[in-house]
Design a protein around this motif. Sequence first.
Motif, PDB file in Angstrom:
ATOM      1  N   UNK A  59       0.743  -1.238  -0.128  1.00 23.99           N
ATOM      2  CA  UNK A  59      -0.232  -0.594   0.557  1.00 23.99           C
ATOM      3  C   UNK A  59       1.096   1.225   0.194  1.00 23.99           C
ATOM      4  N   UNK A  60       0.071   1.890  -0.444  1.00 28.08           N
ATOM      5  CA  UNK A  60       1.112   3.459  -0.433  1.00 28.08           C
ATOM      6  C   UNK A  60       2.522   3.297  -1.085  1.00 28.08           C
ATOM      7  N   UNK A  61       2.859   2.533  -2.687  1.00 29.13           N
ATOM      8  CA  UNK A  61       3.976   1.989  -2.882  1.00 29.13           C
ATOM      9  C   UNK A  61       5.031   1.349  -1.716  1.00 29.13           C
ATOM     10  N   UNK A  62       4.853   0.639  -0.870  1.00 36.19           N
ATOM     11  CA  UNK A  62       5.451   0.606  -0.191  1.00 36.19           C
ATOM     12  C   UNK A  62       5.220  -1.168   0.400  1.00 36.19           C
ATOM     13  N   UNK A  63       5.808  -1.814   0.755  1.00 31.09           N
ATOM     14  CA  UNK A  63       5.822  -3.579   1.491  1.00 31.09           C
ATOM     15  C   UNK A  63       5.676  -3.520   2.387  1.00 31.09           C
ATOM     16  N   UNK A  64       4.811  -3.456   2.813  1.00 30.67           N
ATOM     17  CA  UNK A  64       4.098  -3.019   4.826  1.00 30.67           C
ATOM     18  C   UNK A  64       4.126  -4.559   4.931  1.00 30.67           C
ATOM     19  N   UNK A  65       4.724  -5.464   6.001  1.00 35.15           N
ATOM     20  CA  UNK A  65       5.371  -5.933   6.805  1.00 35.15           C
ATOM     21  C   UNK A  65       4.553  -5.716   8.655  1.00 35.15           C
ATOM     22  N   UNK A  66       3.537  -6.272   9.001  1.00 33.18           N
ATOM     23  CA  UNK A  66       2.269  -5.776   9.819  1.00 33.18           C
ATOM     24  C   UNK A  66       3.686  -6.742  11.108  1.00 33.18           C
ATOM     25  N   UNK A  67       3.794  -6.292  12.148  1.00 36.16           N
ATOM     26  CA  UNK A  67       4.154  -7.210  13.666  1.00 36.16           C
ATOM     27  C   UNK A  67       3.693  -6.724  14.395  1.00 36.16           C
ATOM     28  N   UNK A  68       3.170  -5.423  15.384  1.00 35.61           N
ATOM     29  CA  UNK A  68       2.613  -4.976  15.888  1.00 35.61           C
ATOM     30  C   UNK A  68       3.495  -4.145  16.486  1.00 35.61           C
ATOM     31  N   UNK A  69       2.738  -5.023  18.187  1.00 35.45           N
ATOM     32  CA  UNK A  69       4.040  -3.422  19.345  1.00 35.45           C
ATOM     33  C   UNK A  69       5.305  -4.047  18.962  1.00 35.45           C
ATOM     34  N   UNK A  70       5.756  -4.606  18.665  1.00 37.24           N
ATOM     35  CA  UNK A  70       6.946  -4.972  18.627  1.00 37.24           C
ATOM     36  C   UNK A  70       7.747  -4.452  18.295  1.00 37.24           C
ATOM     37  N   UNK A  71       7.491  -3.455  16.638  1.00 38.04           N
ATOM     38  CA  UNK A  71       7.690  -3.655  15.590  1.00 38.04           C
ATOM     39  C   UNK A  71       9.040  -2.803  15.986  1.00 38.04           C
ATOM     40  N   UNK A  72       9.292  -1.782  16.782  1.00 37.41           N
ATOM     41  CA  UNK A  72      10.124  -0.747  16.345  1.00 37.41           C
ATOM     42  C   UNK A  72      11.477  -1.728  17.024  1.00 37.41           C
ATOM     43  N   UNK A  73      11.252  -2.674  18.048  1.00 40.77           N
ATOM     44  CA  UNK A  73      12.530  -3.464  18.196  1.00 40.77           C
ATOM     45  C   UNK A  73      13.105  -4.092  16.914  1.00 40.77           C
ATOM     46  N   UNK A 345     -13.247  -2.180  17.292  1.00 42.95           N
ATOM     47  CA  UNK A 345     -12.019  -3.171  16.369  1.00 42.95           C
ATOM     48  C   UNK A 345     -12.346  -4.002  18.021  1.00 42.95           C
ATOM     49  N   UNK A 346     -11.320  -3.022  19.183  1.00 42.83           N
ATOM     50  CA  UNK A 346     -11.438  -4.149  19.877  1.00 42.83           C
ATOM     51  C   UNK A 346     -12.691  -4.789  21.092  1.00 42.83           C
ATOM     52  N   UNK A 347     -13.990  -4.452  20.911  1.00 36.61           N
ATOM     53  CA  UNK A 347     -15.029  -5.393  21.303  1.00 36.61           C
ATOM     54  C   UNK A 347     -15.162  -6.116  20.246  1.00 36.61           C
ATOM     55  N   UNK A 348     -15.036  -5.643  19.356  1.00 39.81           N
ATOM     56  CA  UNK A 348     -15.260  -7.101  17.798  1.00 39.81           C
ATOM     57  C   UNK A 348     -14.386  -8.160  18.041  1.00 39.81           C
ATOM     58  N   UNK A 367      -5.199 -11.149  23.044  1.00 43.34           N
ATOM     59  CA  UNK A 367      -3.954 -10.508  23.226  1.00 43.34           C
ATOM     60  C   UNK A 367      -4.311  -8.864  22.072  1.00 43.34           C
ATOM     61  N   UNK A 368      -4.738  -9.822  21.395  1.00 43.23           N
ATOM     62  CA  UNK A 368      -5.535  -7.876  20.039  1.00 43.23           C
ATOM     63  C   UNK A 368      -6.357  -7.450  20.190  1.00 43.23           C
ATOM     64  N   UNK A 380      -3.328  -5.539  14.990  1.00 43.88           N
ATOM     65  CA  UNK A 380      -3.248  -6.781  15.126  1.00 43.88           C
ATOM     66  C   UNK A 380      -4.623  -7.458  14.942  1.00 43.88           C
ATOM     67  N   UNK A 381      -5.826  -7.227  15.714  1.00 46.08           N
ATOM     68  CA  UNK A 381      -7.320  -7.303  15.392  1.00 46.08           C
ATOM     69  C   UNK A 381      -7.625  -7.176  13.767  1.00 46.08           C
ATOM     70  N   UNK A 382      -7.465  -6.028  13.605  1.00 47.64           N
ATOM     71  CA  UNK A 382      -7.910  -5.603  11.729  1.00 47.64           C
ATOM     72  C   UNK A 382      -7.353  -6.530  11.236  1.00 47.64           C
ATOM     73  N   UNK A 383      -5.810  -6.822  11.409  1.00 48.66           N
ATOM     74  CA  UNK A 383      -5.662  -8.533  10.444  1.00 48.66           C
ATOM     75  C   UNK A 383      -5.556 -10.204  10.848  1.00 48.66           C
ATOM     76  N   UNK A 384      -5.935 -10.046  12.049  1.00 45.53           N
ATOM     77  CA  UNK A 384      -5.402 -11.096  12.479  1.00 45.53           C
ATOM     78  C   UNK A 384      -6.993 -11.433  13.632  1.00 45.53           C
ATOM     79  N   UNK A 385      -8.010 -10.807  13.016  1.00 40.17           N
ATOM     80  CA  UNK A 385      -9.235 -11.182  13.291  1.00 40.17           C
ATOM     81  C   UNK A 385     -10.044 -11.255  13.056  1.00 40.17           C
ATOM     82  N   UNK A 386     -10.149  -9.384  12.680  1.00 38.27           N
ATOM     83  CA  UNK A 386     -11.327  -8.943  11.153  1.00 38.27           C
ATOM     84  C   UNK A 386     -11.295  -9.654   9.770  1.00 38.27           C
ATOM     85  N   UNK A 387     -10.563  -9.235   9.285  1.00 39.16           N
ATOM     86  CA  UNK A 387      -9.981  -9.435   7.920  1.00 39.16           C
ATOM     87  C   UNK A 387      -9.721 -11.497   7.494  1.00 39.16           C
ATOM     88  N   UNK A 388      -9.381 -11.688   8.700  1.00 38.23           N
ATOM     89  CA  UNK A 388      -8.987 -13.071   8.553  1.00 38.23           C
ATOM     90  C   UNK A 388     -10.640 -14.111   8.308  1.00 38.23           C
TER      91      UNK A 388
END
Length: 469
Positions: A59-73, A345-348, A367-368, A380-388
């Motif tokens: 998306x947006x010309x980028x190849x994006x890898x969703x890690x979650x809250x550990x992304x900065x590490x 999203x959280x309650x879903x 956890x999501x 994490x909730x959108x990709x791991x639960x809602x879209x799935x």
Amino acid sequence: MAKDYNALAKSIIELVGGEENVVSLAHCMTRLRFKLKDHSKAKTDELKKLNGVIKVLEAGGQYQVVIGTDVEDVYNVILANTKIKAAGSEQASALETASDTASEKEGIVATLIDTVSSIFTPFLGAFTGAGLLKGFVVLFVTLGLLDKSTTTYTILNAAGDGVFYFLPIFLAYCAGTKFGAKPFISMAIASALVYPNITALFSATDPIPVEFLGIPVKMVSYTSSVLPIIVVCFVQAELEKLLNRIIPQIVRNIFLPVLDLLILVPLTFIVIGPITTTAANGISVAIQSLLRLCPPLGGALMAGLWPIMILFGIHWAIMSIGFANLGILGYDYLLPLTVSCNFSVAIAALAVFLKSKKKNVKQVAGPASITALVGGVTEPAIYGVLLKFKKPMVMVCIANAVGGAICGAFNVTRDVQMSVNLLTLPAIWAVYGPWAIVAIAVVCVLVFVLIWLFGYNDSMDDTLEKESK
């Protein structure tokens, strides 16, 4: 004990095509954002299966890898152990320019999204932290726990308001880096825009005519502004390319900064500032007009589509308008329409967690849900639960639309930028007002009921398992 991210980082780099395939790397709150030379070399299916990777998308010309809250590490490990450069660094700028030329087919929308996200994400932590502090200061004043006449209030207000007042300086560094300009010179230009004597010329009760070498200058407020400094930094990058070709290298470090300031500061006050401020005002007025025609419908569309905007990165463009509203109008009417979205999203995800009897589903959904509810991080909730499972995503959009309609109908606004999650509910009440809390409550109940009755059952996961075999 701290996690070891070396194995994950190494695997990710191998599967995006190796170091030689990476032009540059950035990150936001949950995603590694790669700019790749050749997207076809990336092994997307294998990346998706990595333990620690939530989702992979382009998306947006980028190849994006969703890690979650550990992304900065993970990001820090990659930069420390490879020759990959951070997005916008001087070493990466030439490669980025070449990559941009090769990918012009991505279009202006993708380029805009990439630019806006790259400029805003580096300082979002400071931005949201200061916003939350401002929200609590407002709450304490409202409850009578803090007196505005005290120096305690002055100090706390400065701690929360400083980022917003000097926003052009923060943006200058990020935009200068993104466009390949010298970022500290960008900051020097921004500092001139918010210099006390300059702001005094704008806010004077008995204003005097302002001119530069006989040229009239239309004074506008640059504190908390967004668009002027971003445009200036783009012009600065182009000017520096020209100056680098003209000025001999032996004296370049002396004359280039002087010429940058001498040319760009007056140019901003005379041309760029007034034009971009007028343009930003025009966009804001246009959106306001649309919302005035039918506020509930406008609110419903904005909030209902918000999760979809997040998926494609379009939300960054909307957020930039919201930030600009705070500087231009003193309040924002756009992003408050989405105040209930993190909660939905959280309650879903929570509803899926409670309804499912499958361990693998619970391990992701639980956890999501907490991450979205407490941290306000929804990916994490959108990709791991809602879209799935697809249906939960539809239910969230429906519930969000109802919350947005409520906020639109009752003109919910805010005058500070702040994070939205369970911990900030008291500050949300103080800043956004009671109808925001009503919208959140309605959305939470509605999305839970919709998910429980129609949005999820374990047979959905069984179907997915069969399809993956």
